[in-house]
Write a protein that holds these residues in place. Structure first.
Motif, PDB file in Angstrom:
ATOM      1  N   ASN A   9       0.856  -1.186   0.000  1.00 29.87           N
ATOM      2  CA  ASN A   9       0.000   0.000   0.000  1.00 29.87           C
ATOM      3  C   ASN A   9       0.892   1.236   0.000  1.00 29.87           C
ATOM      4  O   ASN A   9       1.597   1.494   0.983  1.00 29.87           O
ATOM      5  N   PRO A  10       0.910   2.033  -1.072  1.00 28.80           N
ATOM      6  CA  PRO A  10       1.830   3.174  -1.145  1.00 28.80           C
ATOM      7  C   PRO A  10       1.580   4.246  -0.088  1.00 28.80           C
ATOM      8  O   PRO A  10       2.457   5.074   0.181  1.00 28.80           O
ATOM      9  N   VAL A  16       6.048   1.032   6.141  1.00 27.77           N
ATOM     10  CA  VAL A  16       6.638  -0.164   5.537  1.00 27.77           C
ATOM     11  C   VAL A  16       7.672   0.292   4.512  1.00 27.77           C
ATOM     12  O   VAL A  16       7.348   1.024   3.575  1.00 27.77           O
ATOM     13  N   SER A  17       8.918  -0.123   4.679  1.00 26.91           N
ATOM     14  CA  SER A  17       9.992   0.285   3.771  1.00 26.91           C
ATOM     15  C   SER A  17       9.903  -0.478   2.457  1.00 26.91           C
ATOM     16  O   SER A  17       9.256  -1.532   2.374  1.00 26.91           O
ATOM     17  N   LEU A  18      10.572   0.025   1.437  1.00 31.41           N
ATOM     18  CA  LEU A  18      10.614  -0.676   0.158  1.00 31.41           C
ATOM     19  C   LEU A  18      11.357  -2.003   0.303  1.00 31.41           C
ATOM     20  O   LEU A  18      11.036  -2.979  -0.396  1.00 31.41           O
ATOM     21  N   GLU A  19      12.338  -2.055   1.189  1.00 29.02           N
ATOM     22  CA  GLU A  19      13.054  -3.310   1.432  1.00 29.02           C
ATOM     23  C   GLU A  19      12.111  -4.372   1.990  1.00 29.02           C
ATOM     24  O   GLU A  19      12.162  -5.534   1.575  1.00 29.02           O
ATOM     25  N   GLN A  20      11.243  -3.962   2.907  1.00 27.68           N
ATOM     26  CA  GLN A  20      10.275  -4.903   3.479  1.00 27.68           C
ATOM     27  C   GLN A  20       9.267  -5.363   2.413  1.00 27.68           C
ATOM     28  O   GLN A  20       8.902  -6.542   2.352  1.00 27.68           O
ATOM     29  N   ALA A  21       8.835  -4.415   1.575  1.00 22.49           N
ATOM     30  CA  ALA A  21       7.897  -4.754   0.506  1.00 22.49           C
ATOM     31  C   ALA A  21       8.525  -5.728  -0.486  1.00 22.49           C
ATOM     32  O   ALA A  21       7.880  -6.672  -0.951  1.00 22.49           O
ATOM     33  N   ASN A  48       8.949 -10.212  -3.858  1.00 21.79           N
ATOM     34  CA  ASN A  48       9.881 -10.834  -4.807  1.00 21.79           C
ATOM     35  C   ASN A  48       9.575 -12.294  -5.133  1.00 21.79           C
ATOM     36  O   ASN A  48       9.656 -12.691  -6.312  1.00 21.79           O
ATOM     37  N   PRO A  49       9.229 -13.143  -4.149  1.00 23.41           N
ATOM     38  CA  PRO A  49       8.903 -14.528  -4.519  1.00 23.41           C
ATOM     39  C   PRO A  49       7.709 -14.609  -5.474  1.00 23.41           C
ATOM     40  O   PRO A  49       7.695 -15.434  -6.390  1.00 23.41           O
ATOM     41  N   LYS A  50       6.707 -13.726  -5.267  1.00 18.38           N
ATOM     42  CA  LYS A  50       5.539 -13.703  -6.145  1.00 18.38           C
ATOM     43  C   LYS A  50       5.928 -13.194  -7.533  1.00 18.38           C
ATOM     44  O   LYS A  50       5.524 -13.760  -8.558  1.00 18.38           O
ATOM     45  N   ILE A  51       6.712 -12.123  -7.570  1.00 16.76           N
ATOM     46  CA  ILE A  51       7.125 -11.538  -8.854  1.00 16.76           C
ATOM     47  C   ILE A  51       7.921 -12.557  -9.662  1.00 16.76           C
ATOM     48  O   ILE A  51       7.720 -12.706 -10.873  1.00 16.76           O
ATOM     49  N   ARG A  52       8.823 -13.264  -8.990  1.00 15.90           N
ATOM     50  CA  ARG A  52       9.639 -14.275  -9.674  1.00 15.90           C
ATOM     51  C   ARG A  52       8.737 -15.338 -10.318  1.00 15.90           C
ATOM     52  O   ARG A  52       8.926 -15.731 -11.473  1.00 15.90           O
ATOM     53  N   GLY A  53       7.751 -15.804  -9.569  1.00 12.18           N
ATOM     54  CA  GLY A  53       6.835 -16.813 -10.085  1.00 12.18           C
ATOM     55  C   GLY A  53       6.015 -16.295 -11.260  1.00 12.18           C
ATOM     56  O   GLY A  53       5.848 -16.985 -12.269  1.00 12.18           O
ATOM     57  N   TRP A  54       5.494 -15.075 -11.141  1.00 18.33           N
ATOM     58  CA  TRP A  54       4.696 -14.493 -12.223  1.00 18.33           C
ATOM     59  C   TRP A  54       5.530 -14.321 -13.492  1.00 18.33           C
ATOM     60  O   TRP A  54       5.069 -14.648 -14.586  1.00 18.33           O
TER      61      TRP A  54
END
Length: 415
Positions: free
Chosen positions: A330-331, A336-341, A346-352
């Motif tokens: 949620n921007p 919540v830092s970008l590192e936490q996001a 990343n695991p979802k993005i990699r799969g997609w």
């Protein structure tokens, strides 16, 4: 003294149970109706495994009801998933490990779902090639297949391939096992097999192997097909051929107590630069890829384009990815830092990316421009920036300093 395994009624060994347990552990999975997780099961592992073995080997194993969980579908709506208990997943795995080597060599080369060494990408590649050769497609949608397959037909099919009593006994019990309802009550099942069970995909493949694959290969050998579980595409040379075949398929499946969805099943024309006919349906969706006419660059003449019938990520999948991104990031939440996001996304993005970039990668990559927009909005909120140029400069600087933070940035999808 005779060993314990030799005194049991059925030839189920401790090794078979343990091997199945290892596979269940490797896939993790949610808790069943007893709310027992794998970690909880492992706390008294020896006792729990012995219980599964002892009951299966003696014929006294009765599967508990499955827990129902509703999961979102990429096409919209929700699909009920039946989650067995950890012990029941192990028991189902024992039967699957016995039955799969018998059935697997018999299955069609055009069946791809839930089979070792075969993937959705294999099915998509074959479908893409067949669409280039055949101008017409029959897009089949079996209405609530997993909920409607006949128990009587299922048991006939299983017994056709094995007479092993314990296999037949437990498959029949799994088919009839209760299902948890929304109010917590348990309903008896007279047809269908729940999606989510270890044995269910193998049984589904066996059912459609007999009801569809063998029949169409024998009677319509000139019409190639791709089947992924109950998702089926059949290729034809003409509209008349496709309509006649659709009528035959509908009649064939009705004989096995299955109905085609009246709205989702359709005949499709694979329109391209050399196919000039008109038809009401010029696209279909298969395994979350949309097959449709697309404007493509001419590799020989760079300034020219042509129309090809080709596959790329479908609109529903794009919307699904954007929704899942919003659920995690949620921007407006700048705590919540970008590192936490990135750790969460990343695991979802990699799969997609791995799944949707196999065909027309650029179309799939554009979806992640949406995430970049959200990240820019996060910078706007975090640093109280209002001008577009100021936000963009802040974003560019951050990407330059952290080019590997997000998986899609590593692929060069930064703007």
């Amino acid at each position: 003294m005779m060993s314990e395994e030799k005194t049991k009624s059925f030839a189920v060994s401790k090794a078979m149970v343990y091997n199945s347990y290892l596979k269940v552990c490797s896939k993790d999975g949610a808790a069943g109706i007893d709310r027992e997780t794998i970690d909880m099961f492992n706390k008294d592992l020896e006792k729990n495994l012995y219980k599964v073995y002892n009951r299966m080997a003696s014929g006294s194993y009765f599967p508990p009801a499955v827990r129902t969980v509703l999961i979102p579908k990429k096409q919209g709506g929700k699909r009920p998933l039946g989650i067995p208990t950890v012990g029941d997943r192990i028991a189902q795995g024992v039967v699957k490990d016995y039955l799969e080597p018998i059935l697997e060599p018999l299955f069609s080369n055009s069946s791809f779902g839930y089979r070792p060494g075969r993937s959705a990408h294999d099915a998509l590649a074959q479908c893409n090639n067949n669409c280039r050769q055949y101008a017409w497609v029959v897009d089949l949608d079996i209405q609530s297949f997993f909920d409607n397959l006949s128990h009587e037909w299922m048991m006939k099919m299983v017994s056709h391939h094995t007479q092993e009593k314990w296999v037949l006994l437990y498959i029949e019990r799994w088919l009839k096992a209760g299902v948890e309802q929304a109010d917590g009550s348990i309903a008896a099942r007279t047809k269908g097999t729940p999606q989510g069970g270890v044995i269910s995909p193998l049984l589904a493949n066996l059912y459609l192997h007999h009801a569809f694959d063998m029949w169409i290969s024998k009677h319509y050998a000139s019409n190639p097909f791709e089947r992924y579980a109950d998702d089926i595409i059949v290729h034809c040379n003409s509209k008349a051929e496709a309509e006649e075949l659709l009528s035959s398929i509908r009649q064939r499946l009705q004989g096995f107590e299955l109905e085609l969805h009246p709205e989702k099943t359709k005949v499709v024309y694979c329109k391209s630069y050399n196919r000039k006919e008109e038809h009401e349906h010029n696209s279909f969706t298969f395994l979350s890829y949309s097959f449709q006419p697309r404007v493509k660059a001419n590799l020989q003449f760079k300034d020219r384009k042509f129309m090809a019938f080709d596959a790329a990520i479908c609109c529903n999948a794009k919307a699904y990815i954007k929704q899942r991104i919003r659920e995690v990031f949620n921007p407006r939440n700048t705590t919540v830092s970008l590192e936490q996001a990135a750790i969460k996304l990343n695991p979802k993005i990699r799969g997609w990316l791995n799944y949707y970039c196999r065909f027309n990668a650029i179309t799939a990559q554009k979806v992640f421009e949406y995430l970049n927009e959200l990240i820019q909005r996060w910078f706007s909120e975090k640093f109280k920036l209002r001008g577009k140029m100021a936000i963009l400069e802040k974003y560019k600087t951050y990407v330059h300093e952290n080019p590997k933070l997000f998986i899609h940035w590593q692929k060069g999808i930064t703007y």
